[in-house]
Design an enzyme around this catalytic site. Structure first.
Site, PDB file in Angstrom:
ATOM      1  N   VAL A  81      21.058 -74.959-109.458  1.00  0.00           N
ATOM      2  CA  VAL A  81      20.633 -74.463-110.770  1.00  0.00           C
ATOM      3  C   VAL A  81      20.556 -75.606-111.789  1.00  0.00           C
ATOM      4  O   VAL A  81      19.695 -75.606-112.661  1.00  0.00           O
ATOM      5  CB  VAL A  81      21.623 -73.376-111.255  1.00  0.00           C
ATOM      6  CG1 VAL A  81      21.437 -73.073-112.726  1.00  0.00           C
ATOM      7  CG2 VAL A  81      21.463 -72.112-110.417  1.00  0.00           C
ATOM      8  N   GLY A 131      15.900 -55.160 -98.901  1.00  0.00           N
ATOM      9  CA  GLY A 131      17.125 -55.955 -98.840  1.00  0.00           C
ATOM     10  C   GLY A 131      16.892 -57.447 -98.892  1.00  0.00           C
ATOM     11  O   GLY A 131      16.366 -57.978 -99.874  1.00  0.00           O
ATOM     12  N   LYS A 166      10.525 -47.475-103.395  1.00  0.00           N
ATOM     13  CA  LYS A 166      10.149 -48.810-102.946  1.00  0.00           C
ATOM     14  C   LYS A 166       8.625 -48.951-102.870  1.00  0.00           C
ATOM     15  O   LYS A 166       8.068 -49.983-103.234  1.00  0.00           O
ATOM     16  CB  LYS A 166      10.784 -49.100-101.589  1.00  0.00           C
ATOM     17  CG  LYS A 166      12.309 -49.241-101.686  1.00  0.00           C
ATOM     18  CD  LYS A 166      12.981 -49.163-100.324  1.00  0.00           C
ATOM     19  CE  LYS A 166      14.479 -49.397-100.432  1.00  0.00           C
ATOM     20  NZ  LYS A 166      15.180 -49.105 -99.164  1.00  0.00           N
ATOM     21  N   GLY A 173      22.436 -53.280 -96.615  1.00  0.00           N
ATOM     22  CA  GLY A 173      23.733 -53.864 -96.312  1.00  0.00           C
ATOM     23  C   GLY A 173      24.185 -54.772 -97.432  1.00  0.00           C
ATOM     24  O   GLY A 173      23.359 -55.336 -98.158  1.00  0.00           O
TER      25      GLY A 173
END
Lengths: 432, 432
Positions: free
Chosen positions: B36, B134, B205, B306
Site C-alpha cells: 500500500v 467469493g 449476484k 467461505g
C-alpha cells in the site's frame, strides 16, 4: 462529460493487434468516451511502411515514432514488439509523463525495472495486461484483486503455438517435426518458430507473472527454460499410456525452506493428468492456475493471442489509464519490495516420469530401484510390462531436485540391463 | 514508506469472513504496508455480542457501529450482510468521504444507485469484489480489464449451496428433499436455505454482474428468478439420458433486436452438456463464463464462498482503496450510462428440453409436433423410445420465447395421447 478535453493517444505499430486497436477505438468511440469521462482520440499511428496500412486513416500515419511520442499526446500505446526501438520510445514517453500501455512481453521481461523507474519518476501509468495471455484478465487480478493475499503458485499454458503443436502430436501420434510443419502451414507457427517452440515467449510471460505474483523483480534470465523440440512421439505415447498428456507449462512457485523464501520460475514440457483442467486446454487457448493462501485455487481461461483478443486487453488498459487522467490518480506501481531470490533449477524439486526399455529378467527392477535409492529419489509408482524379449518399465518419482533426478537418470541409462531410456519428462498436476 | 500516516480501517461485522479479514490484516501487516505504501491499521470491529469474539483483540471490539464509522477512520469494511443497518452505515461512511469495501450482495443488488451517488458526492471509493463469486477475481476484470470491449454474455454458477445439491442429486439419483437434508447436515446449506435454493442469492449476484457488464443499472427486481426446489429426480435422470447435467445458472445477456438493445438477466436451473466446462464445476466451487466481442470467450473459476476466500477478495479491495488514499485518485465509478432496458422473461428466447410419457401408438409424434409448429417453436431434436405399454418422447427445441414455450407445454400437457409431462427444463450451452 462530453466537454472534457480529449485524451490523445499515440499508437506505435499497426500489425494484427494495432489494426484491431484502431478498429475498436473508432468503432466504440461513444462508449469509450462515456466510460472514461472524456473522448479518447487517436492522435497518430507510427508505422514503418505507411502504404501497407490502407485499413487505417491515412492522415494518422507517420513513420516518425519519436516525433509522435514527443507530440501533444497523453498516452502511448505500443504494439511493435521486440526490445528496440520500443524501449527507447517508451522510456521517452514515461519520462515525459505520458502514460504507457504495452503488449510487449519481451521488453517487460527484460527492462521492467527501467520502465517502472521512469514511470515512477514522472508519475505516469504503465499498464501491460495484453503482454500475457492475450484477452484473459490475468495481470490485473494478480496485481490488484490478489494484492491482499499470499500467492504461492501460478501455473499455466501461456503459448498458443506450442499448445497447438502438442495437442496435435497427442491427437495424431505424429512427430514433433511433422506437427510443426502442419502448424506453420496453418499459420499457427511463424516461419521462424524459435521464440515459441524454444520457450522464449513463455519464459518472458513467466517472468512477468512471477514478478507480479511474488512482488519480486524477475527477468527472463531468471527463468529456467526448456522448449518442446525434444518432445518425442514416444514421450506423448508414454504419457497417454499413463492417462496423461504433455503440455508446455509456465510455472512460478514460491518455495519455502526454513525461514528462507525463494521463487522458482520455469518453462518446460510436463506430463499432466488428462483429468487436470489444463489438459483440456487445446489449440490456441491459454489457461492459468493461480493458488493463494486465502483464496485457494483459481483458474483463468480464454484466448491467449490473436488481434482482437489482444486488442481487447490493450483497450481495457487504455480505459484505465484514461480514467486516471480524467479523475486524477495513478494505477498500481511496480511492487518489488519482497526481493526474493530466484531458485536455480538444479535445486528445484519436481517430479519425473521415466520410461525405460529393460531386459525382461529377474532383478532388473531391484537394480533400477537401487539407483533411485542411492540418489535419494523416492519412487511414487512403478509399472513393469513384459513384452516378447524385453520389458517396459515406467517409474514416476516423488518430488526431488532436478540435480538428483538428472544424475539418477544418467546412472540408470548406463545400467547393462537398461536397453533404452525411452522418455524422461517432468510430471505436474495431482500426485499419480 | 514506513513514515506514511497509517490507513485506519473500521470493520463492521466479525463472522466467518470478518474473522478471516482480521487474521489476514494482522498476519500480513508488513506485506500490506509495503504494497500500500502505508501501514493498514484496524481501528475497531463492530459486533453485536463482543463476548462471542474471543479470537479477535478485545480492545478493538465495539457494539456501536455508527460511532466507529463516525470516528477517525479512512476506510469502512462491511461484512455484516443484509440491508439494514449495513445500508445506513455505509451511506454515512461514503457521505463522510470514507471509502467502503463491502461483500454485501443483497445491499448492492438493491441500493447500488444510492451508494454510488453517495460515493460520487464525496469522491470516496466503493469496492465490492467479494460480493460475487467469493475469491474469484471477476468484478475487477468486468469493470476494468474488459472496459474497452463489448461484453455480450455472462453465464455462471455463482451459488455453492445449490451447486452442491444439484451435484449431489446428479451423482446419487436422490430427490431434492433428501439431498437438501444432507447438505444441511454437512453445513453446505443454512437452516433456512431460502436465499440459496430459491435463487435470491444468485439473483443478487446476477444483478451486480449485469450492471457491470452492460453499464446499466440492474437491480434484483429486474432479474427473472427460478430456484431449484422444483428440480426433480426425473429432471436429473432425463438430463443424464441426454448426456447433460442440471446446474443453477445466472445468465446476463445482451439482446439485440434491430437497433434496440436490451438485457436479459435471469437465474434458473438449466440442462447443460456434460462436456461443457461448467458441467465439471462441482460442490462449492463457482465458475463464470464471459463473452465479449473482441476478447471472445473467457472463464473464471475458483472458490465461491467461505471465510478465507471471501476475505481474500475483501483484502484485495482494501489494498486498492488504501493505495488510492496514499497515491491520490479514485477507483472506477459506477458506469450506468448505457441504461439498457431489462427484457421481460416472457420475451427472452431460450431453448427447452421437454420429456413426455406418451401413448405408444401411431400419430403421437405428429400430434405433439403440430402443437410446437402451431406456437412457432422450432424443434431441434426428438427422441422417442417405446416401453411396455407407453413410450418416452423427448423434445429439445431451438430458441423461442418463454411465453411461446409455456403455452406450447400447456397445450401438450392437455393432449389425450400425453400421459405425463415428466420434465420441462431450459437448456443452455452448445446446441444439441
Amino acid at each position: 462529460m462530453p466537454s472534457q478535453k480529449p485524451i490523445r493517444v499515440a499508437l506505435l505499430g499497426c500489425g494484427t493487434v494495432g489494426t484491431e486497436v484502431v478498429r475498436l477505438l473508432t468503432g466504440q468511440a461513444a462508449d469509450l468516451a462515456a466510460r472514461v469521462g472524456a473522448p479518447v482520440e487517436l492522435a497518430g499511428i507510427a508505422v514503418r511502411k505507411p502504404n501497407k496500412h490502407r485499413e487505417v486513416p491515412a492522415d494518422l500515419l507517420t513513420t516518425d515514432a519519436a516525433a509522435l511520442v514527443a507530440s501533444d499526446v497523453d498516452v502511448v500505446v505500443e504494439v511493435i514488439g521486440g526490445i528496440e526501438p520500443a524501449r527507447t520510445l517508451l522510456l521517452d514517453a514515461l519520462r515525459a509523463g505520458k502514460s504507457v500501455v504495452t503488449a510487449n512481453k519481451a521488453l517487460l521481461a527484460e527492462h521492467s525495472a527501467e520502465l517502472s523507474a521512469a514511470a515512477d519518476g514522472s508519475g505516469a501509468d504503465l499498464y501491460f495486461e495484453a503482454a500475457v495471455a492475450g484477452a484473459i484478465p490475468l495481470l490485473r487480478p494478480l496485481r490488484e484483486s490478489l494484492a491482499g493475499d499470499r500467492i504461492t503458485r501460478v501455473m499455466g499454458i501461456v503459448n498458443g503455438t506450442t499448445n497447438f503443436i502438442l495437442s496435435g502430436m497427442d491427437s495424431t501420434g505424429a512427430s514433433y517435426g511433422e506437427t510443426l510443419e502442419e502448424a506453420t502451414r496453418l499459420g499457427y507457427a511463424e516461419a521462424d518458430p524459435t521464440a515459441d517452440v524454444d520457450g522464449f515467449d513463455a519464459a518472458s510471460k513467466a517472468a512477468i507473472l512471477a514478478s507480479l505474483a511474488f512482488h519480486t523483480r524477475v527477468t527472463a534470465s531468471d527463468v529456467h527454460r526448456e522448449g518442446i523440440a525434444s518432445v518425442s512421439a514416444a514421450d506423448i505415447a508414454a504419457a497417454r499410456a499413463l492417462g496423461r498428456t504433455v503440455k508446455l507449462l509456465a510455472i512460478c512457485e514460491r518455495v519455502t525452506e526454513g525461514d528462507q523464501e525463494s521463487v522458482s520460475v520455469r518453462v518446460h514440457p510436463a506430463m499432466i493428468p488428462r483429468s487436470h483442467p489444463l489438459a483440456g486446454v487445446n489449440g490456441a487457448f491459454n489457461a492459468v492456475f493461480v493458488e493463494a493462501d486465502a483464496a485457494g485455487e483459481m483458474m483463468f481461461y480464454g484466448q491467449g493471442a490473436g488481434g482482437a483478443p489482444t486488442a481487447s486487453a490493450v483497450l481495457g488498459d487504455l480505459v484505465a489509464v484514461a480514467r486516471n487522467l480524467v479523475q486524477g490518480g495513478r494505477g498500481p506501481r511496480e511492487s518489488a519490495y519482497a526481493g526474493l531470490p530466484a531458485r536455480p533449477m538444479g535445486q528445484t524439486p519436481t517430479r519425473y516420469h521415466i520410461s525405460l526399455d529393460v531386459a525382461d529378467r529377474a532383478g532388473v527392477l531391484s537394480q533400477v530401484a537401487a539407483v533411485f535409492a542411492e540418489h535419494d529419489v523416492s519412487i511414487a509408482a512403478v509399472r513393469q510390462e513384459g513384452r516378447v524379449d524385453d520389458a517396459s518399465l515406467v517409474v514416476v518419482t516423488h518430488a526431488a531436485t532436478d540435480a538428483a533426478l538428472r544424475s539418477t537418470v544418467d546412472k540408470i541409462g548406463g545400467l547393462p540391463v537398461v536397453r533404452e531410456v525411452v522418455s524422461v519428462m517432468r510430471v505436474e498436476g495431482e500426485e499419480t
